[in-house]
Design a protein around this motif. Structure first.
Motif, PDB file in Angstrom:
ATOM      1  N   GLY A 117     -13.124  -0.099  -1.559  1.00  0.00           N
ATOM      2  CA  GLY A 117     -13.629  -0.220  -0.408  1.00  0.00           C
ATOM      3  C   GLY A 117     -12.681  -0.947   0.775  1.00  0.00           C
ATOM      4  N   SER A 118     -11.595  -1.367  -0.002  1.00  0.00           N
ATOM      5  CA  SER A 118     -10.546  -1.948   0.828  1.00  0.00           C
ATOM      6  C   SER A 118      -9.456  -1.006   1.236  1.00  0.00           C
ATOM      7  N   THR A 119      -8.866  -1.035   2.551  1.00  0.00           N
ATOM      8  CA  THR A 119      -7.818  -0.193   2.909  1.00  0.00           C
ATOM      9  C   THR A 119      -6.189  -0.621   3.037  1.00  0.00           C
ATOM     10  N   GLY A 120      -6.394  -2.215   2.887  1.00  0.00           N
ATOM     11  CA  GLY A 120      -5.021  -2.662   2.938  1.00  0.00           C
ATOM     12  C   GLY A 120      -5.147  -4.083   3.375  1.00  0.00           C
ATOM     13  N   TYR A 121      -4.165  -4.967   3.518  1.00  0.00           N
ATOM     14  CA  TYR A 121      -3.971  -6.497   3.435  1.00  0.00           C
ATOM     15  C   TYR A 121      -3.354  -6.829   4.654  1.00  0.00           C
ATOM     16  N   THR A 122      -3.520  -7.863   5.472  1.00  0.00           N
ATOM     17  CA  THR A 122      -2.758  -8.330   6.404  1.00  0.00           C
ATOM     18  C   THR A 122      -2.338  -9.926   6.289  1.00  0.00           C
ATOM     19  N   ALA A 123      -1.249 -10.449   6.462  1.00  0.00           N
ATOM     20  CA  ALA A 123      -0.747 -11.736   6.010  1.00  0.00           C
ATOM     21  C   ALA A 123      -0.117 -12.548   7.010  1.00  0.00           C
ATOM     22  N   THR A 124      -0.163 -13.925   7.199  1.00  0.00           N
ATOM     23  CA  THR A 124       0.496 -14.702   8.308  1.00  0.00           C
ATOM     24  C   THR A 124       1.057 -16.105   7.501  1.00  0.00           C
ATOM     25  N   LEU A 125       2.012 -16.179   7.585  1.00  0.00           N
ATOM     26  CA  LEU A 125       2.703 -17.443   7.270  1.00  0.00           C
ATOM     27  C   LEU A 125       3.163 -18.482   8.181  1.00  0.00           C
ATOM     28  N   TRP A 126       2.422 -19.730   8.212  1.00  0.00           N
ATOM     29  CA  TRP A 126       2.599 -20.957   8.973  1.00  0.00           C
ATOM     30  C   TRP A 126       3.362 -21.944   8.662  1.00  0.00           C
ATOM     31  N   GLU A 127       4.109 -22.725   9.449  1.00  0.00           N
ATOM     32  CA  GLU A 127       4.520 -24.126   9.017  1.00  0.00           C
ATOM     33  C   GLU A 127       3.143 -24.864   9.354  1.00  0.00           C
ATOM     34  N   THR A 128       2.800 -25.711   7.968  1.00  0.00           N
ATOM     35  CA  THR A 128       1.502 -26.555   8.445  1.00  0.00           C
ATOM     36  C   THR A 128       1.437 -27.492   8.995  1.00  0.00           C
ATOM     37  N   LYS A 129       2.682 -28.243   9.427  1.00  0.00           N
ATOM     38  CA  LYS A 129       2.581 -29.452  10.049  1.00  0.00           C
ATOM     39  C   LYS A 129       2.669 -29.038  11.541  1.00  0.00           C
ATOM     40  N   SER A 130       3.627 -28.133  11.792  1.00  0.00           N
ATOM     41  CA  SER A 130       3.744 -27.855  13.159  1.00  0.00           C
ATOM     42  C   SER A 130       3.105 -26.486  13.710  1.00  0.00           C
ATOM     43  N   GLN A 131       2.478 -25.893  12.779  1.00  0.00           N
ATOM     44  CA  GLN A 131       1.486 -24.986  13.212  1.00  0.00           C
ATOM     45  C   GLN A 131       2.442 -23.631  13.910  1.00  0.00           C
ATOM     46  N   GLN A 132       3.596 -23.545  13.497  1.00  0.00           N
ATOM     47  CA  GLN A 132       4.680 -22.661  14.064  1.00  0.00           C
ATOM     48  C   GLN A 132       4.623 -21.433  13.290  1.00  0.00           C
ATOM     49  N   LEU A 133       4.559 -20.149  13.633  1.00  0.00           N
ATOM     50  CA  LEU A 133       4.447 -19.015  13.035  1.00  0.00           C
ATOM     51  C   LEU A 133       5.697 -18.648  12.567  1.00  0.00           C
ATOM     52  N   VAL A 134       5.813 -18.560  11.106  1.00  0.00           N
ATOM     53  CA  VAL A 134       7.142 -18.024  10.588  1.00  0.00           C
ATOM     54  C   VAL A 134       7.170 -16.516  10.132  1.00  0.00           C
ATOM     55  N   ARG A 135       6.125 -16.055   9.687  1.00  0.00           N
ATOM     56  CA  ARG A 135       6.061 -14.572   9.232  1.00  0.00           C
ATOM     57  C   ARG A 135       4.813 -13.965   9.582  1.00  0.00           C
ATOM     58  N   ASN A 136       4.548 -12.635   9.856  1.00  0.00           N
ATOM     59  CA  ASN A 136       3.432 -11.699   9.874  1.00  0.00           C
ATOM     60  C   ASN A 136       3.601 -10.416   9.439  1.00  0.00           C
ATOM     61  N   ILE A 137       2.793 -10.127   8.473  1.00  0.00           N
ATOM     62  CA  ILE A 137       3.250  -8.703   7.550  1.00  0.00           C
ATOM     63  C   ILE A 137       1.908  -8.060   7.328  1.00  0.00           C
ATOM     64  N   THR A 138       1.837  -6.598   7.289  1.00  0.00           N
ATOM     65  CA  THR A 138       0.765  -6.041   6.896  1.00  0.00           C
ATOM     66  C   THR A 138       1.093  -5.265   5.320  1.00  0.00           C
ATOM     67  N   VAL A 139       0.590  -5.005   4.339  1.00  0.00           N
ATOM     68  CA  VAL A 139       0.925  -4.325   3.242  1.00  0.00           C
ATOM     69  C   VAL A 139      -0.489  -3.473   2.544  1.00  0.00           C
ATOM     70  N   GLY A 140       0.077  -2.379   2.193  1.00  0.00           N
ATOM     71  CA  GLY A 140      -0.969  -1.384   1.324  1.00  0.00           C
ATOM     72  C   GLY A 140      -1.849  -2.108   0.403  1.00  0.00           C
ATOM     73  N   ASN A 141      -3.131  -1.495  -0.111  1.00  0.00           N
ATOM     74  CA  ASN A 141      -4.061  -2.040  -0.905  1.00  0.00           C
ATOM     75  C   ASN A 141      -3.554  -2.027  -2.433  1.00  0.00           C
ATOM     76  N   ASN A 142      -2.105  -1.471  -2.489  1.00  0.00           N
ATOM     77  CA  ASN A 142      -1.852  -1.462  -3.900  1.00  0.00           C
ATOM     78  C   ASN A 142      -0.895  -2.713  -4.203  1.00  0.00           C
ATOM     79  N   TRP A 143      -0.530  -3.468  -3.106  1.00  0.00           N
ATOM     80  CA  TRP A 143       0.500  -4.609  -3.016  1.00  0.00           C
ATOM     81  C   TRP A 143      -0.301  -5.824  -3.906  1.00  0.00           C
ATOM     82  N   THR A 144       0.546  -6.397  -4.738  1.00  0.00           N
ATOM     83  CA  THR A 144      -0.158  -8.005  -5.106  1.00  0.00           C
ATOM     84  C   THR A 144       0.544  -9.130  -5.167  1.00  0.00           C
ATOM     85  N   ASN A 145       1.865  -9.015  -4.519  1.00  0.00           N
ATOM     86  CA  ASN A 145       2.533 -10.252  -4.140  1.00  0.00           C
ATOM     87  C   ASN A 145       3.702 -10.015  -3.308  1.00  0.00           C
TER      88      ASN A 145
END
Length: 998
Positions: A475-503
């Protein structure tokens, strides 16, 4: 005298006594018997019996009277022997005994006429007849004739036994009587069933019988009568009419007494109607109730129409007890109804209920279907519609239909376990009884599932993080992922990958920094809930770590270099061998040194410095250093278990590897003994030392390269006690000389204690020099034993004591006197009690006449006189009194005295010529010291001659007397100052000399 062995019995007769005796072994000529009153001694009866008779009856006696019987047996040669025995007749029973209650339920009064004869008193015993238990046990005076028993049980039979007492005998009379009954305090009548009533009552212990009569108030007839014994507290009346009112009457009896009592009324339960039904009537929205009439009676029927599952009453109708149906109009459609028909009789009811019926239902409205954000469920809802329940149907596109039935009152339903991201169709219909409405239809999608097992890990790297997850279900069509610096809440990376990715791996990150990854699953128009993971890049290890010693204050200082990257904090862990973690300190990221204070002295410490970034840490190599040891506290030097030992103890102040114990003689600074002891040991025994010596002890603590000395402690070994201790009396004075031998070792002095033995007199303490071997104890009491203790003293310590007992010479008795009390065979000795003590007196009497020791007496220490008896008359004696204490003696000076001489015996006078009298006598006993012959002219009583003779003289010739003259002559025996004379003897001298024979 001969014993007759008398026995008396009454054989159950109160006016007679039978006297019996054993047949004697000697010959008896007969017996005489006399009976008299024991108190007054008045003779009452006399009797006699032959020689072969061994019993005798006394008749006509007074009951309960005490008698004295004397039996005299006639023996041979007119001799008799008598014996006396006492006896008491049995008492008579009382007369006219009565026992009455006078209508009381708790009291009985006893009365009687006095028994004939004498008695000591009466004994009354009251028994409860049913239980045979003793209720009262009373003894009363002999003049009493009534007694009241109270506190008895009501309605009970009692037995009274009255005994007349006389001595150990009694005579009894018994009687029975009842107490009046008491009515029960409470009567209750209640239904047990539709055909029975239960009667119960309280407080019926005071009756013997209860009589019950049950009346039917409807027919005015007696239904049942019953008699119940005491102990029954309830009864059930059977086979009665249902729904009928009854009246119960109660009366009580006990022996001859009857009491009318309580009454009560009650109804039997009515029977419930049978075959109750509820069916549709001819009119629309109407229902008709029917039932069959039960047996028995009732007042009316109560018909109740009930609605819904909780059977809430909506209509109530009362109809006559002869009716059997009721019709209800104007009821609502789509509702459930039931009817309850209740038969009412008095306060009681009996009900029956029909089964439920339904009206035609309406279809539900307001139908909706929503996923509510769940990937595996859909929530269906609708508006309430009247009816019995609902029929639901759910089916995914191109899949079979799923049907579910629900009860009325439910307006929503959640379908669980559905497939995520799937489109479903929902239908709902209302059900009421046999009716089902037309369905309502709607469609909706399920929500997609979030990713599972999302992790973010540095994999041991300081500049990269790897994200990994498990693929979401279908039922899933893909994944969206966002990496932040925890303390400053500054955005580091933003990626979208297919449903066949696992890392995925994120590079070029800062060491020791925390990052957060957020990730969601996409399916159709929905996004799953966000899943997040966090981790730190690995921090870098610290460098340049050192540990240095500070002495004042005692501590250790740590230093290190600045670390590149992010640091949350530095953790300093200080260890020692005895404590895995002595200190655990955390400091801020900008700190680069720290000082540990309050550490244990003399301990080797190890420092581990760790950089912390999140859960990760990097540690330096260990740094080590020793703290300075402290000097030992409370160093104590005490004597050991033996005089040649010292016991050294101390309190460890902390730290150190071992201790060095240094021993030196106190007067010298040179060390004579070095002993090493490990850390943890706090005491040591030093052996092979000189007893009674003063020593100096110093303890050095060592820790790594550092050493610290304790304060110096001074101690003594215990001295040895003196040897060969003795105490001897000084003969000329009242003193003791104490001698001893010098023991090995040293000492400061000797300490002596002197206490009078066997008394609580205060102790006398003395000192002697350390080289002394004797001392004389003066100013002591004569004849007294003293306990002398001696110790060798060194510093504050004493040796074991040595004890010896010595006794002073006793004082000699003074003012000893030996007097003659005017006796020829006794002498009396007296003396003054000398000071001090003694064991006894040794008194010796010497005969100076025979030059021998006459008598010896040992007297108590408090004696002050003695009388000597059976001595030789006319003898000279000497006495000496000696005080004795142990082996010592002190004697008085000798004192002498004479006993009176005995007068001469056999005094004779003769006149061999005209001018001569010849006197002769015999000596008595041992004789005398001398004799004195006194001659008197009888006519003029003037002395004529006085001659003193020796003790061996037995005669004497008195010359130059006048012829034919009467002379009186007496001879005295002399002994010392005492003399004893014969009676005067008179004789006449010759007038003429006798002619000479031719």
């Amino acid at each position: 005298g001969m014993l007759l062995n008398l026995t008396v019995s009454d054989h159950g007769r109160s006016d007679s006594l039978l006297l019996s005796w054993d047949e004697p072994k000697e010959s008896v000529g007969g017996y005489s018997l006399a009976l008299s009153s024991l108190g007054s001694g008045t003779p009452l009866q006399n009797g006699s019996a032959g020689p072969n008779i061994t019993s005798f009856w006394f008749h006509g006696l007074t009951p309960g009277m005490r008698y004295k019987i004397e039996v005299t047996a006639m023996l041979a040669c007119m001799e008799t022997t008598s014996q006396t025995v006492t006896a008491q007749t049995s008492p008579s029973p009382v007369r006219n005994l009565s026992l009455s209650s006078d209508g009381s339920s708790a009291m009985l009064r006893a009365s009687w006429a006095h028994a004939h004869g004498q008695r000591d008193g009466y004994h009354l015993a009251l028994y409860h007849s049913d239980s045979q238990t003793l209720v009262r046990n009373v003894s009363i005076l002999p003049n009493a004739s009534t007694f009241l028993f109270d506190g008895l049980l009501a309605g009970s039979a009692y037995a009274l036994k009255v005994s007349t007492l006389a001595g150990s005998s009694w005579a009894s009379t018994s009687i029975h009587q009842w107490t009046a009954p008491s009515m029960p305090t409470q009567l209750r009548l209640s239904p047990g069933s539709s055909t029975s009533l239960i009667a119960s009552w309280v407080g019926a212990a005071g009756v013997t019988w209860l009589h019950l009569a049950l009346h039917n108030l409807l027919t005015q007839t007696v239904t049942t009568t019953l008699s119940a014994r005491r102990g029954l507290t309830r009864y059930t009346f059977q086979h009665l009419h249902p729904g009928t009112q009854y009246w119960l009457g109660l009366s009580a009896t006990a022996g001859p007494y009857t009491v009318e009592g309580l009454n009560a009324t009650a109804w039997t339960y009515p029977l419930s109607p049978g075959n109750v039904t509820l069916n549709s009537a001819e009119e629309q929205s109407s229902l008709q109730a029917r039932w069959s009439t039960p047996a028995g009676e009732r007042d009316f029927y109560l018909v109740t129409l009930q609605e819904g599952e909780n059977s809430a009453p909506t209509r109530n109708i009362s109809v006559d007890g002869g009716n059997s149906q009721v019709t209800f109009h104007g009821l609502g459609p789509g509702k459930q109804y039931s009817v309850q028909v209740t038969a009412v009789a008095g306060p009681y009811q009996a009900s029956a209920r029909s089964t439920a019926v339904w009206t035609q239902p309406l279809a539900p409205s307001g139908v909706s279907l929503s996923s509510q954000g769940s990937p595996t469920s859909l929530l269906a809802s609708w508006e309430e519609a009247m009816g019995e329940g609902y029929l639901l149907a759910l089916s995914p596109v191109e899949h079979p239909v799923k049907n579910i039935s629900l009860l009325r009152g439910v307006t929503n339903f959640t379908y669980e376990g559905l497939r995520p991201g799937t489109l479903y169709t929902f239908e709902v219909s209302t059900v009421a009884g046999p009716y089902t409405s037309s369905p309502r239809r709607i469609t909706s999608w399920t929500h997609p599932l979030p990713v599972e097992e999302l992790t973010l890990s540095n994999q041991g790297h300081s500049s990269s993080l790897q994200a990994s997850w498990r693929a979401a279900p279908a039922g899933s069509t893909g994944y969206t992922a966002t990496l932040w610096e925890t303390k400053s809440q500054q955005l580091v990376r933003n990626i979208t990958v297919g449903n066949n990715w696992t890392n995925v791996t994120f590079e070029d990150l800062v060491p020791g920094r925390q990052y957060t990854l957020e990730m969601a699953t996409m399916a159709g128009s929905y996004r799953s809930p966000v899943r997040s993971a966090t981790d730190w890049t690995h921090p870098l290890a610290p460098a340049g770590v050192t540990l240095t010693n500070t002495r004042r204050p005692l501590g250790l200082s740590a230093f290190w270099d600045k670390v590149a990257g992010d640091v949350d904090q530095f953790q300093l862990q200080l260890y020692s061998k005895s404590h895995p973690v002595q200190r655990n300190i955390s400091v801020g990221p900008n700190t680069h040194n720290f000082t540990f204070l309050g550490l244990s002295p003399g301990i080797q410490y190890f420092l581990k410095l760790t950089v912390l970034a999140g859960p990760y840490r990097s540690s330096s190599h260990f740094a080590t250093e020793w703290t300075y040891p402290l000097s030992l506290a409370n160093v104590s030097v005490q004597p050991g278990r033996r005089p040649q030992e010292l016991h050294v103890s101390w309190v460890e102040s902390g730290g150190g590897r071992d201790h060095l114990v240094q021993l030196s003689v106190a007067e010298s600074l040179s060390v004579i003994r070095n002993v090493s002891v490990p850390r943890g040991v706090t005491q040591i025994d030093l052996e092979r030392l000189v007893p009674g010596s003063r020593y100096r002890v110093e303890i050095i603590s060592q820790a790594g390269p550092h050493r610290t000395s304790s304060q110096t402690a001074i101690g003594y070994t215990v001295p040895l006690p003196p040897l060969s201790l003795s105490a001897t009396p000084v003969s000329t004075t009242w003193a003791l000389t104490v001698r001893w031998d010098t023991p090995p070792g040293q000492r400061d002095r000797y300490l002596l204690s002197v206490q009078e033995e066997g008394t609580s007199a205060p102790t006398r303490n003395l000192e002697a020099g350390k080289d002394s071997t004797n001392i004389t104890l003066t100013h002591l009491e004569p004849g007294t034993c003293y306990l002398v203790g001696i110790w060798a003293v060194a510093g504050p310590y004493r040796s074991l004591p040595k004890n010896v007992t010595g006794c002073t010479v006793p004082a000699a008795p003074t003012n000893v006197s030996l007097t003659n009390p005017g006796s020829s065979s006794e002498l009396y000795v007296r003396w003054n009690k000398p000071p001090g003590q003694r064991d006894h007196y040794h008194v010796v009497l010497y005969s100076l006449s025979t030059q021998s020791r006459a008598q010896v007496q040992i007297l108590s220490p408090d004696a002050q006189n003695i009388t000597w008896t059976h001595l030789e008359a006319g003898s000279k004696f000497a006495v000496q009194v000696t005080a004795v204490k142990g082996s010592s003696e002190a004697s008085s000076t000798n004192v002498t005295q004479w006993t009176y001489p005995l007068a001469p015996a056999n005094l004779t006078l003769g006149s061999p010529s005209t001018s001569i009298l010849q006197v002769s006598w015999a000596a008595m006993g041992q004789g005398a010291e001398g004799y004195v012959v006194d001659v008197y002219d009888t006519a003029s009583s003037s002395p004529v001659g006085h001659m003193m003779l020796g003790g061996d003289a037995r005669s004497h010739i008195i010359r130059n007397l006048s012829p034919g003259t009467h002379y009186s002559v007496a001879v005295r025996a002399t002994a010392g100052p005492f003399h004893t004379s014969t009676p005067n003897l008179t004789h006449c001298t010759r007038e003429y000399d006798a002619p000479l024979a031719a």
